[in-house]
Design an enzyme around this catalytic site. Structure first.
Site, PDB file in Angstrom:
ATOM      1  N   SER A 131     130.030 -60.512  77.463  1.00 33.54           N
ATOM      2  CA  SER A 131     128.945 -59.709  76.908  1.00 33.54           C
ATOM      3  C   SER A 131     127.808 -59.566  77.896  1.00 33.54           C
ATOM      4  CB  SER A 131     128.406 -60.357  75.634  1.00 33.54           C
ATOM      5  OG  SER A 131     127.311 -59.599  75.152  1.00 33.54           O
ATOM      6  N   LYS A 185     133.468 -63.823  70.211  1.00 36.23           N
ATOM      7  CA  LYS A 185     132.870 -62.566  70.698  1.00 36.23           C
ATOM      8  C   LYS A 185     132.772 -61.554  69.557  1.00 36.23           C
ATOM      9  CE  LYS A 185     131.201 -59.457  73.476  1.00 36.23           C
ATOM     10  NZ  LYS A 185     131.550 -58.137  73.262  1.00 36.23           N
ATOM     11  N   HIS A 188     129.828 -62.466  67.611  1.00 40.11           N
ATOM     12  CA  HIS A 188     128.663 -62.047  68.415  1.00 40.11           C
ATOM     13  C   HIS A 188     128.367 -60.572  68.168  1.00 40.11           C
ATOM     14  CE1 HIS A 188     127.199 -59.818  71.922  1.00 40.11           C
ATOM     15  NE2 HIS A 188     126.435 -60.843  72.178  1.00 40.11           N
ATOM     16  N   ASN A 189     129.409 -59.761  68.219  1.00 42.52           N
ATOM     17  CA  ASN A 189     129.199 -58.320  68.032  1.00 42.52           C
ATOM     18  C   ASN A 189     128.732 -57.994  66.620  1.00 42.52           C
ATOM     19  OD1 ASN A 189     130.174 -58.136  70.655  1.00 42.52           O
ATOM     20  ND2 ASN A 189     131.247 -56.230  70.248  1.00 42.52           N
ATOM     21  N   GLU A 192     125.250 -58.759  66.545  1.00 40.72           N
ATOM     22  CA  GLU A 192     124.579 -57.677  67.306  1.00 40.72           C
ATOM     23  C   GLU A 192     124.327 -56.479  66.375  1.00 40.72           C
ATOM     24  OE1 GLU A 192     126.491 -56.621  71.144  1.00 40.72           O
ATOM     25  OE2 GLU A 192     126.618 -54.587  70.363  1.00 40.72           O
TER      26      GLU A 192
END
Ligand code: 6PG
Length: 491
Positions: A131, A185, A188-189, A192
């Protein structure tokens, strides 16, 4: 033939790939670069890669021949079929113990599958979240590798040297087995998506209720970026708000079509949360908000047919902004608490040993959600890696308690003004639901039993001859239905 000198190979010379290669070369590693359209390799070697420890390969075979053993090869290609296609092409040129690292935004079930398939052939698969966009790749991304644990000692030095640093510590650590890196991940997104939606709601309220100019909003974000909200996304929002279209010197932002795109990683997080039965409501709302924005034509029609209130008058602009900051902060705490609840459940469900302090540190720098706030989360989990919920840590408990009145007041004004704030409101509803010992699900259970004989359990202390302790009970609510209860099944 002389011994190969390549420390690591990289396939996929789009901007992320090129930048990651340059980053690794700057850290003293020799990188072998390959791209399907080979002309791109020459272009790169004659351009930015010139004079650096970068070797161009014209074929997969050449790439593999130039790598030291065990070979370490990063794929930075489009997620999905291209990853499988490159793995197929690589296999004839690899030997047992070689390592394939997928650095794309792959869906974690694909990484689980690739891990298993390659393991059978003695190839160590790593799925790594990367990222930070182009800039992160060049100057220090956040890296979230997971997969075959035997691969980690061979890639640790390279990964941790090229990764971003937070207080000198690399924003990269081993996440866990199989698809765990890509899972983290994905979360994480999702987070986000949540952070971005919260910021958009704050902007909308300042614009439509507070009637702020873009310059005024930019100033607010600039100030917020010096406090508890200090983060990459707040910083870029400040810059976006200040940005004027050079042709007429008016805010460019106001000329952008209000329909959000998405590539699906937030949706994966929301789907996974539903699969695991975890109330990750804020990410879910963030995904749905993008969907609602995308039906612009329908919204345009609805805007002419459906009415709502006028925005309330704001008399004290400073108080309005301070409350908004609290609403943003409190909602963000909820979103991260939900994200870590999901991670905890995934660890149980998939049998991964996920390291919360390491995950928080990996997100602390280099990535899109990087923030000072993640430093606080890292400390909280370091203090107690088994912390049941972020909200139980004294720091976050105090923060959310103090933010409450501003949070509630902001939502009140938004609702009274008819301005949608789905992420703020879902965060508050979660908070109020989570802290409720009693919820109205007793009625829901009664309804299910009434129409479908789905049975219910009795509250401790309320048992009697009719309502037996520990049993699943069916009541004949109408006197007409029978006493037979339905069997249970999970859809
Ligand atoms: C990152 C980002 C990146 C993601 C984009 C676009 O960590 O660098 O998460 O991986 O692809 O942010 O995502 P959407 O197109 O779904 O908004």
């Amino acid at each position: 033939m002389s011994a190969p000198t390549g420390d690591i190979g990289l396939i996929g010379l789009a901007v992320m790939g090129q930048n990651l290669i340059l980053n690794a070369a700057d850290h003293g590693f020799t990188v072998v670069a390959y791209n399907r359209t080979v002309a791109k390799v020459d272009e790169f070697l004659e351009g930015e890669a010139k004079g650096k420890s970068i070797i161009g390969a014209k074929s997969i075979e050449e790439l593999c021949k130039n790598l030291k053993r065990p070979r370490r090869i990063i794929l930075l290609v489009k997620a999905g079929k291209p990853v499988d296609a490159f793995i197929e092409q690589l296999l004839p040129h690899l030997e047992k113990g070689d390592i394939i690292i997928d650095g794309g935004n792959s869906h974690f079930p694909d990484s689980n599958r690739r891990f298993e398939e390659l393991n059978k052939q003695g190839i160590l698969f790593v799925g790594s979240g990367v990222s930070g966009g182009e800039e992160g790749a060049r100057n220090g991304p956040s890296l979230m590798p997971g997969g075959h644990p035997d691969a980690w000692p061979h890639i640790k030095e390279i990964f941790q040297s090229i990764a971003a640093k937070s207080d000198g510590e690399p924003c990269c650590d081993w996440v866990g087995d199989a698809g765990a890196g890509h899972y983290v991940k994905m979360v994480h997104n999702g987070i986000e998506y949540g952070d971005m939606q919260l910021i958009c709601e704050a902007y909308d309220l300042m614009k439509r209720v507070g009637k702020f100019t873009n310059k005024e909003m930019g100033d607010v974000f600039a100030k917020w970026n010096k406090g508890v909200l200090d983060s990459f996304l707040i910083e870029i929002t400040r810059d976006i708000l200040y940005f004027n279209d050079p042709t007429d010197n008016t805010p460019l932002l106001e000329k952008i079509l209000d329909t959000a795109g998405q590539k699906g990683t937030g949706k994966w997080t929301a789907i996974n949360a539903l699969d695991l039965g975890m109330p990750v409501t804020l990410i879910g709302e963030a995904v749905f908000s993008r969907c609602l924005s995308a039906i612009k034509d329908e919204r345009t029609t609805a805007s002419k047919k459906l009415t709502g209130p006028e925005p309330v008058a704001i008399t004290d602009k400073q108080q309005f902004v301070d409350d908004l900051e609290q609403a943003l902060y409190a909602s963000k705490i909820i979103s991260y608490a939900q994200g870590f609840m999901l991670i905890r459940e995934a660890a149980k469900e998939y049998g991964w040993k996920l390291n919360n302090p390491a995950i928080a540190l990996m997100w602390r720098g280099g990535c899109i959600i990087r923030s000072v706030f993640l430093g606080e989360i890292t400390s909280a989990f370091r203090e107690n890696p088994d912390l049941e919920n972020l909200l139980f840590h004294p720091f976050f408990n105090k923060a959310i308690t103090e933010a409450q009145s501003g949070w509630r007041s902001t939502i009140g004004k938004a609702v009274a003004s008819g301005i949608p704030v789905p992420a703020f409101t879902t965060a508050l509803s979660f908070y109020d639901g989570y802290r409720s010992e009693v919820l109205p699900a007793n009625l829901l259970q009664a309804q299910r039993d009434y129409f479908g004989a789905h049975t219910f359990q009795v509250l401790p202390g309320k048992e009697n001859d009719f309502l037996k302790k520990g049993e699943w009970i069916h009541v004949n609510w109408t006197g007409r239905g029978g006493n037979v209860s339905a069997s249970t099944y999970d859809a």
